[in-house]
Design a protein around this motif. Structure first.
Motif, PDB file in Angstrom:
ATOM      1  N   LEU A 263       0.862  -1.188   0.000  1.00 24.01           N
ATOM      2  CA  LEU A 263       0.000   0.000   0.000  1.00 24.01           C
ATOM      3  C   LEU A 263       0.896   1.235   0.000  1.00 24.01           C
ATOM      4  N   VAL A 264       0.809   2.056  -1.044  1.00 23.57           N
ATOM      5  CA  VAL A 264       1.704   3.203  -1.207  1.00 23.57           C
ATOM      6  C   VAL A 264       0.917   4.498  -1.083  1.00 23.57           C
ATOM      7  N   ASP A 265       1.623   5.542  -0.727  1.00 23.96           N
ATOM      8  CA  ASP A 265       1.025   6.879  -0.692  1.00 23.96           C
ATOM      9  C   ASP A 265       1.752   7.774  -1.700  1.00 23.96           C
ATOM     10  N   GLY A 266       1.323   9.034  -1.772  1.00 28.78           N
ATOM     11  CA  GLY A 266       1.884   9.952  -2.757  1.00 28.78           C
ATOM     12  C   GLY A 266       3.333  10.294  -2.517  1.00 28.78           C
ATOM     13  N   THR A 267       3.755  10.395  -1.273  1.00 32.52           N
ATOM     14  CA  THR A 267       5.143  10.746  -0.983  1.00 32.52           C
ATOM     15  C   THR A 267       6.108   9.677  -1.477  1.00 32.52           C
ATOM     16  N   PHE A 268       5.714   8.421  -1.346  1.00 32.19           N
ATOM     17  CA  PHE A 268       6.590   7.331  -1.780  1.00 32.19           C
ATOM     18  C   PHE A 268       6.680   7.287  -3.308  1.00 32.19           C
TER      19      PHE A 268
ATOM     20  N   LEU B 235      -7.254   1.530   6.669  1.00 36.16           N
ATOM     21  CA  LEU B 235      -7.078   0.301   5.898  1.00 36.16           C
ATOM     22  C   LEU B 235      -6.268  -0.741   6.663  1.00 36.16           C
ATOM     23  N   VAL B 236      -5.285  -0.265   7.387  1.00 32.12           N
ATOM     24  CA  VAL B 236      -4.450  -1.186   8.177  1.00 32.12           C
ATOM     25  C   VAL B 236      -5.219  -1.720   9.376  1.00 32.12           C
ATOM     26  N   GLY B 237      -5.947  -0.834  10.063  1.00 31.34           N
ATOM     27  CA  GLY B 237      -6.716  -1.264  11.225  1.00 31.34           C
ATOM     28  C   GLY B 237      -5.847  -1.549  12.429  1.00 31.34           C
ATOM     29  N   ASP B 238      -6.355  -2.418  13.308  1.00 33.89           N
ATOM     30  CA  ASP B 238      -5.626  -2.752  14.539  1.00 33.89           C
ATOM     31  C   ASP B 238      -4.599  -3.855  14.336  1.00 33.89           C
ATOM     32  N   LYS B 239      -4.884  -4.791  13.408  1.00 37.13           N
ATOM     33  CA  LYS B 239      -3.991  -5.953  13.238  1.00 37.13           C
ATOM     34  C   LYS B 239      -3.623  -6.205  11.776  1.00 37.13           C
ATOM     35  N   ASN B 240      -3.934  -5.265  10.883  1.00 35.11           N
ATOM     36  CA  ASN B 240      -3.573  -5.400   9.474  1.00 35.11           C
ATOM     37  C   ASN B 240      -4.072  -6.736   8.905  1.00 35.11           C
ATOM     38  N   PRO B 241      -5.401  -6.928   8.829  1.00 44.62           N
ATOM     39  CA  PRO B 241      -5.926  -8.227   8.369  1.00 44.62           C
ATOM     40  C   PRO B 241      -5.614  -8.534   6.911  1.00 44.62           C
ATOM     41  N   GLU B 242      -5.416  -7.514   6.071  1.00 48.05           N
ATOM     42  CA  GLU B 242      -5.124  -7.740   4.659  1.00 48.05           C
ATOM     43  C   GLU B 242      -3.629  -7.964   4.394  1.00 48.05           C
ATOM     44  N   HIS B 243      -2.806  -7.863   5.445  1.00 47.49           N
ATOM     45  CA  HIS B 243      -1.362  -8.085   5.327  1.00 47.49           C
ATOM     46  C   HIS B 243      -0.717  -7.147   4.302  1.00 47.49           C
ATOM     47  N   TYR B 244      -0.867  -5.856   4.550  1.00 46.94           N
ATOM     48  CA  TYR B 244      -0.278  -4.833   3.679  1.00 46.94           C
ATOM     49  C   TYR B 244       1.144  -4.497   4.123  1.00 46.94           C
ATOM     50  N   PHE B 245       2.031  -4.337   3.152  1.00 55.27           N
ATOM     51  CA  PHE B 245       3.279  -3.610   3.352  1.00 55.27           C
ATOM     52  C   PHE B 245       2.968  -2.147   3.033  1.00 55.27           C
ATOM     53  N   VAL B 246       3.275  -1.243   3.935  1.00 60.04           N
ATOM     54  CA  VAL B 246       2.981   0.173   3.729  1.00 60.04           C
ATOM     55  C   VAL B 246       4.268   0.873   3.301  1.00 60.04           C
ATOM     56  N   ALA B 247       4.231   1.494   2.120  1.00 58.91           N
ATOM     57  CA  ALA B 247       5.385   2.225   1.593  1.00 58.91           C
ATOM     58  C   ALA B 247       5.092   3.719   1.673  1.00 58.91           C
ATOM     59  N   THR B 248       5.873   4.444   2.463  1.00 54.07           N
ATOM     60  CA  THR B 248       5.639   5.874   2.667  1.00 54.07           C
ATOM     61  C   THR B 248       6.937   6.565   3.039  1.00 54.07           C
ATOM     62  N   GLN B 249       6.970   7.855   2.772  1.00 53.30           N
ATOM     63  CA  GLN B 249       8.083   8.714   3.185  1.00 53.30           C
ATOM     64  C   GLN B 249       7.673   9.641   4.328  1.00 53.30           C
TER      65      GLN B 249
END
Length: 260
Positions: free
Chosen positions: A29-34, A109-123
């Protein structure tokens, strides 16, 4: 340096796959900064760059959200076009009626335990600090022309340790159920009752012992006595000798007749 960096990344990915159940293909899961960082330093295509640091065998899909795209459109058209240049593959459904900030959207989207197993890419440093407190959320960030995976934080390691201890030890409710089932099984005397160990249906092929007949000692053969070797028996009867008669052919008969 490259070998050490790769080994650190593999250890981090192995930690999340073992303790939190991350499996390929990994979701990022990426955001605009990344994405802006990827374009500035020409780390394209983005999915190949991220797949390399994750040591993944499959293509790694990149996700974003509607709220993140809406925020970029407000900043300017060029920022919104960054996602097309980075070749994002999918859009995560954030289910927000009103557009929220990118940070709030990613946290929801991540929630309390990240049920979807996302890697979060951000700056974003503030977002990275908040994600360290959420168990099971690996963070990817960029430093100049390189990408890195943050090592698991202290909170995430503690959560993984507590979760492992819970799985090892039995809870009180489960222990009470086991005792109740075993007591009912003893009272009824049923072999198939719960709590009583059932006999295995299939027998294992074990090594068999030697044949008992082959282990017996051979009996000695009885030797003939002296009286038997002398000829006549105790009853005075002599043994009959077997006389073999020779069959004569036609020539032998003629010779015998001439001699006679």
């Amino acid at each position: 340096m490259r070998v050490k960096k790769r080994s650190r990344h593999r250890k981090a990915v192995k930690f999340y796959s073992t303790c939190f159940g991350f499996r390929e293909p990994y979701k990022v899961l990426v955001d605009g900064t990344f994405v802006h960082h990827l374009l500035v330093h020409r780390l394209l295509p983005a999915d190949d760059a991220i797949r390399e640091i994750l040591s993944a065998s499959r293509t790694t899909p990149l996700f974003t959200s509607k709220c993140v795209l809406a925020e970029l459109r407000r900043l300017g058209k060029s920022h919104a076009e960054d996602f097309d240049a980075a070749q994002l593959l999918a859009t995560a459904s954030c289910e927000h009626d009103k557009v929220v900030t990118a940070v709030d959207c990613i946290l929801s989207l991540v929630g309390d335990k990240n049920p979807e197993h996302y890697f979060v890419a951000t700056q974003d440093s503030d977002l990275r600090e908040k994600l360290r407190e959420v168990p099971g959320v690996p963070v990817i960030y960029g430093l100049k022309n390189s990408l890195f995976i943050e090592q698991p934080s202290v909170q995430q390691r503690k959560f993984a340790q507590l979760d492992e201890e819970k799985r090892i030890h039995m809870e009180k409710s489960e222990f009470k159920k086991l005792l109740k089932a075993s007591s009912e099984g003893k009272a009824s005397g049923d072999v198939n009752a719960p709590g009583v160990a059932e006999k295995s249906k299939f027998k294992r092929n074990r090594a068999k012992g030697p044949n008992p007949l082959s282990c017996k000692k051979k009996k000695p053969k009885p030797q003939p006595s002296d009286g038997q070797n002398q000829g006549p028996t105790a009853d005075g009867e002599a043994k009959r000798k077997r006389v073999r008669k020779r069959k004569r052919s036609g020539k032998d008969r003629d010779q015998a007749e001439t001699i006679s």
